[in-house]
Design a protein around this motif. Structure first.
Motif, short mmCIF file in Angstrom:
data_model
loop_
_atom_site.label_atom_id
_atom_site.label_comp_id
_atom_site.label_asym_id
_atom_site.label_seq_id
_atom_site.Cartn_x
_atom_site.Cartn_y
_atom_site.Cartn_z
N UNK A 62 -8.15 0.72 8.99
CA UNK A 62 -7.23 -0.41 8.83
C UNK A 62 -6.02 -0.32 9.76
N UNK A 63 -5.45 0.85 9.90
CA UNK A 63 -4.26 1.02 10.75
C UNK A 63 -4.60 0.78 12.22
N UNK A 64 -5.74 1.29 12.66
CA UNK A 64 -6.16 1.10 14.05
C UNK A 64 -6.42 -0.39 14.33
N UNK A 65 -7.14 -1.03 13.42
CA UNK A 65 -7.46 -2.46 13.58
C UNK A 65 -6.19 -3.29 13.63
N UNK A 66 -5.25 -2.97 12.77
CA UNK A 66 -3.98 -3.70 12.73
C UNK A 66 -3.21 -3.52 14.04
N UNK A 67 -3.16 -2.30 14.54
CA UNK A 67 -2.46 -2.02 15.79
C UNK A 67 -3.08 -2.83 16.94
N UNK A 68 -4.41 -2.82 17.03
CA UNK A 68 -5.10 -3.54 18.10
C UNK A 68 -4.87 -5.05 18.00
N UNK A 69 -4.97 -5.58 16.79
CA UNK A 69 -4.75 -7.02 16.57
C UNK A 69 -3.33 -7.41 16.95
N UNK A 70 -2.36 -6.63 16.54
CA UNK A 70 -0.96 -6.93 16.85
C UNK A 70 -0.65 -6.77 18.34
N UNK A 71 -1.27 -5.78 18.98
CA UNK A 71 -1.03 -5.56 20.42
C UNK A 71 -1.44 -6.78 21.22
#
Length: 77
Positions: A48-57
């Motif tokens: 979840x944290x990785x996916x969130x970081x990528x989406x926000x980037x």
């Protein structure tokens, strides 16, 4: 404001993954995305944290966006 250019290695570190050249190449080989319709952040191998970081980037066009785009292209190759 941080205006530095991020590297592929730094992105992998940010994602909590091994960031040496061999590990990055292995990750890309073993996590190829076959559908161009699947957004990078929705791939099943991210937590979840990785996916969130990528989406926000990408969504906020952050200073990470360029290298995240590079990762996206590498995984969809």
């Amino acid at each position: 404001m941080d205006t530095s250019t991020h590297t592929f290695s730094a992105l992998f570190e940010q994602l909590g993954l091994a960031s040496d050249t061999d590990s990055i190449e292995k990750f890309i080989r073993t996590h190829q995305l076959t559908s161009d319709e699947l957004p990078l952040h929705e791939a099943s191998f991210w937590n979840n944290a990785q996916a969130s970081f990528l989406r926000e980037a990408i969504g906020s066009d952050s200073d990470w966006a360029e290298v995240v785009d590079e990762l996206n292209a590498s995984l969809h190759a």
